[in-house]
Write a protein that holds these residues in place. Structure first.
Motif: not given
Ligand code: NAD
Length: 806
Positions: A15-18, A35-37, A94-97, A100-102, A120-124, A146-148
């Motif tokens: 996605g945007v970040m990966g 990687f992606d789906l 991957i998307a912030e869920r 999904w991450k688990l 993980s690059n999660t932001s939240g 956590h990248f910006f």
């Protein structure tokens, strides 16, 4: 510490970040699989392929060289999981869920190598909760990274440990992220949104709240909260427009969802501002939707007006009195703002007070030390100073009392009192949180020095904090000569130390422009280095390397003495360049940021270049109606001759085209790698990812060259393309002019460039020397200086800062 080797990285999520993280890995020469789906239709790598294609078009470019997108190895979770085993680091983006991450962690767990670090690059999301889905043996190697956005350009990376992360894993990752990726690492505790986004986004929401309280316009607020306040120049609302209001809303929602009145006493101020809600409803998502807080109508900028839900003329500036106040020393500044009569001043005090209040109340919960908060805000939000630095600079206890008074009087956004450590004990005694012993850790109740890892030993001027007593590159070491324009100094205490000592030349002029004094200083530097040192490094601390010759300084001479004076000044510059090239000791240019015109010439005449990955090099004189006159064109001609000589065909013209075009079109490399493609860096030059390692690498390089028996090159003659080569180039120029692609003046300048790089009116293959070509350069330079169109370009540049095309 055992060496953590990263031969390959896997990034999960294109996605945007990966995708952009993968691009940055390519920039710094780390092999990467993205990687992606698996795509539901067509080739299984479809999603990744599309993301990689997207990277080539994105602005600002995530890739140093767009074609390097092919170096990203494309993969999907159906066909390529086995290959994860070859990766030493896996970055999940991957998307912030959480679910999904688990799920994904469960899927990849059997394929994770024995020593691989997973991050993980999660932001939240909570890193600790995420780690719980992993098998026991992987948990010690799991953490947050956590990248910006955009990751190539944003310096900050937050690393977050869980209670089960092995400390050595974090040290290893910090070393890799700092040295190989060139980032600034801050360690954050595993709390909602970590440090930068927690304090930064809360700050933004509190600012919007105060905007409502004080009833100010967005244009005035942006004028007040941009550069003048030491923050990103786009201020508050234009930044939101650039980021995208949907993204903004998402980030705000994460903050709202992750926090509550119980966990954050400022929570009541975190409601989505009414104006943002309205803009989102109207689909005005900011810059990408061509309307947000602002809208461009023709040449005018308008701002949104909530009461009428329409756009009204914008461009109102802050009152000049506040601009003056913002220039005062910190202590005086804060008092003046707080006591000011007008809303604008009191608004500024309010947002600064909120930032001090918020940072102090939350420090112990979110970070180890005050340094981590200040660095996170500097590096993640483009602030010149973090909240604690400004507070300390302004006078710790005075400001603390002013803040507490506002809290007691109900003027602050929360009733939470300042923590006791603010008023009592070591911080109060030291007058702040940053001291030479370290920065304040409220949990341990002591000052803690910055982390000491081997990578930091090579950052000679590691970014410090006000008050920490870190060495200042402007005064450090032993000064051997210093005047207005240059400082010649050395870090080696003994001239004859075992490792050998190297002289450093640091240019002091504005934008490190090359004035006559700088040229003289460089000659002096070479003389000194030849006498007493093993080499010379040109390094000027901060960016840019050099924005080129100082046009402004040249003008008075030209006005009074005409071109003869300029001819002499150019000759001196050329002499300085030749002095660098033929010095008896190696001269290494440590390039970072812009190296334009004379700055580019200074780099290419050095024996070697050590360049930061963000180096932007180019001969841009055409922009002011001139030609490179300090050896730039001579360099292009010589390189073409050398390249032709080492090939089988002996025709020089094909080797000239690239350099000629770069100079004639004033091309500037958008990265060190692109600058190399333009010919301003060579394959033998070194590209360094971390800006703070540049000096170390450059000094080592100079020493190594000396110790390997450095001799300057022979002053040999070389062949030029001559009048037939010039005719070939000119033919193309005529087509461009007649096709309306370039103006008549562009044509005249380009023809003069062609004349110099082909050696003028001589037979093809004629042998010339540098002095001969440099004379041609000066003639072209001086002739153009007398042309009214060139003069108009120069005046245009000096008055607007932008090239004038005429
Ligand atoms: P995005 O929506 O652009 O990309 C998410 C990617 O995840 C997509 O390529 C999608 O195909 C993939 N994906 C979706 N569902 C999946 C699933 N069930 N299994 C595997 N892959 C799946 O997201 P983004 O903005 O790149 O954010 C990615 C991560 O980075 C998030 O955790 C986010 O919080 C974090 N982050 C984002 C930013 C930012 O500014 N966008 C900044 C820092 C961190």
């Amino acid at each position: 510490m055992s060496r953590f080797q990263v031969k390959k990285v896997a990034v999960l999520g294109a996605g945007v970040m990966g995708a952009q993280i993968a691009a940055h890995l390519v920039n710094v020469k780390v092999p990467v699989m993205l990687f992606d789906l698996p795509a539901k239709e067509g080739p299984k790598n479809g999603i990744v392929t599309k993301a990689v294609e997207g990277l080539k078009k994105l602005k600002p470019s995530p890739l140093g060289v767009a074609e390097d997108a092919v170096l990203i190895e494309q993969a999907n979770y159906e066909e390529h999981l086995e290959q994860l085993r070859d990766c030493d680091l896996i970055i999940e983006a991957i998307a912030e869920r959480m679910d999904w991450k688990l799920d994904l962690y469960k899927k990849i767990a059997p394929f994770i190598g024995k020593h691989t670090i997973v991050a993980s690059n999660t932001s939240g999301l909570s890193i600790t909760t995420l780690s719980q889905a992993l098998p026991e043996e992987i948990k010690p190697r799991f953490c947050g990274i956590h990248f910006f956005n955009p990751p190539r350009y944003m310096y900050l990376v937050e690393l977050i440990a869980t209670p089960t992360t092995q400390p050595i894993i974090l040290d290893q990752l910090e070393a890799f992220v700092t040295s190989a990726l060139g980032k600034g690492v801050v360690r954050a505790k595993d709390t909602p949104n970590f440090i930068a986004n927690r304090v930064g986004i809360a700050g933004m929401l509190m600012t919007m709240k105060e905007v409502e309280n004080f009833g100010l316009g967005y244009d005035v607020v942006d004028d007040l909260t941009g550069k003048k306040l030491g923050r990103a120049s786009s201020g508050t609302f234009r930044t939101a427009d650039v980021v995208g209001l949907d993204t903004m809303a998402h980030v705000i929602k994460t903050l709202q969802d992750n926090l509550s009145e119980k966990t954050d006493p400022f929570y009541p101020s975190f409601g989505t501002p009414a104006v943002l809600k309205t803009l989102l409803e109207m689909g005005h998502l900011g810059q990408k939707a061509k309307a947000g807080f602002y809208k461009k109508v023709g040449r005018d900028i308008q701002r949104f007006d909530l009461s009428t839900r329409s756009y009204v003329p914008a461009g109102e500036k802050a009152d000049a009195v506040y601009e003056r106040m913002l220039k005062k020393p910190a202590g005086e500044r804060l008092k003046l703002l707080r006591d000011s009569e007008g809303a604008q001043g009191r608004f500024l005090w309010a947002i600064l007070r909120n930032s001090f209040h918020y940072a102090a109340v939350h420090l112990a919960e979110i970070a180890d030390t005050a340094r981590d908060v200040d660095q996170a805000l500097r590096w993640g939000f483009g602030m010149k100073q973090g909240p604690f630095e400004l507070w300390q600079e302004a006078g710790w206890l005075d400001v603390a009392r002013m803040v507490q008074e506002d809290i007691d009087a109900g003027r602050a956004l929360s009733k939470a009192p300042l923590p006791r450590w603010v008023f009592e004990g070591p911080v109060a005694k030291a007058g702040g949180v940053h001291t030479p012993q370290g920065s304040w850790n409220p949990t341990a109740a002591q000052f803690e020095p910055a982390r000491q890892l081997p990578i930091y030993a090579v950052q000679y001027f590691r970014e410090g904090m006000l008050g920490d007593g870190a060495p200042n590159p402007k005064t450090a070491g032993v000064t051997l000569h210093e005047d207005r324009d240059i400082r010649l100094w050395t870090l080696d205490e003994s001239r004859h130390s075992a490792t050998g000592s190297v002289l450093i030349a640091s240019i002091k002029t504005k934008m490190h422009a090359i004035s006559p004094g700088v040229a003289e200083g460089l000659i002096r530097a070479v003389n000194l280095a030849e006498r007493d040192y093993q080499g010379l490094v040109i390094w000027s601390g901060d960016e840019p390397f050099s924005a080129g010759a100082d046009l402004q300084a040249m003008l008075p001479g030209f006005m009074m003495g005409g071109v003869a004076v300029i001819d002499m000044a150019e000759k001196e510059l050329q002499n300085a360049m030749l002095k660098l090239r033929y010095a008896n000791v190696p001269v290494v240019a440590a390039v970072r940021g812009l190296a334009l015109g004379g700055g580019c010439e200074m780099a290419v005449y050095s024996a070697r270049r050590v360049a930061h990955v963000e180096s932007y090099m180019g001969l841009v004189e055409v922009g002011v109606g001139l030609v490179p006159g300090a050896g730039g064109l001579t360099y292009i001609a010589r390189r073409a001759a050398e390249n032709a000589a080492s090939s089988t065909g002996k025709d020089i013209v094909p080797f000239l085209t690239e350099g000629f075009t770069a100079a004639a079109m004033a091309k500037v490399g958008t990265s060190a790698m692109e600058s190399r493609k333009l010919g301003y860096l060579l394959d033998s030059d070194i590209i360094v990812p971390n800006k703070d390692e540049l000096l170390y690498v450059a000094l080592n390089e100079a020493r190594a060259m000396y110790q390997s028996g450095w001799r300057p090159p022979h002053q040999r003659q070389f062949a030029v393309a001559g009048r037939s080569g010039k005719a070939t180039i000119q033919g193309q120029l005529i087509n461009m002019r007649d096709g309306g692609f370039i103006s008549q003046h562009d044509f005249d300048i380009a023809s003069r460039i062609a004349n110099v790089v082909t050696g003028g009116d001589v037979e093809a293959g004629t042998l010339v020397n540098e002095a001969y070509l440099m004379t041609l350069e000066r003639q072209a330079f001086c002739a153009l200086l007398e042309s009214p169109k060139t003069q108009a370009r120069i005046m245009g540049m000096l008055s607007t800062g932008k090239p004038l095309r005429n």
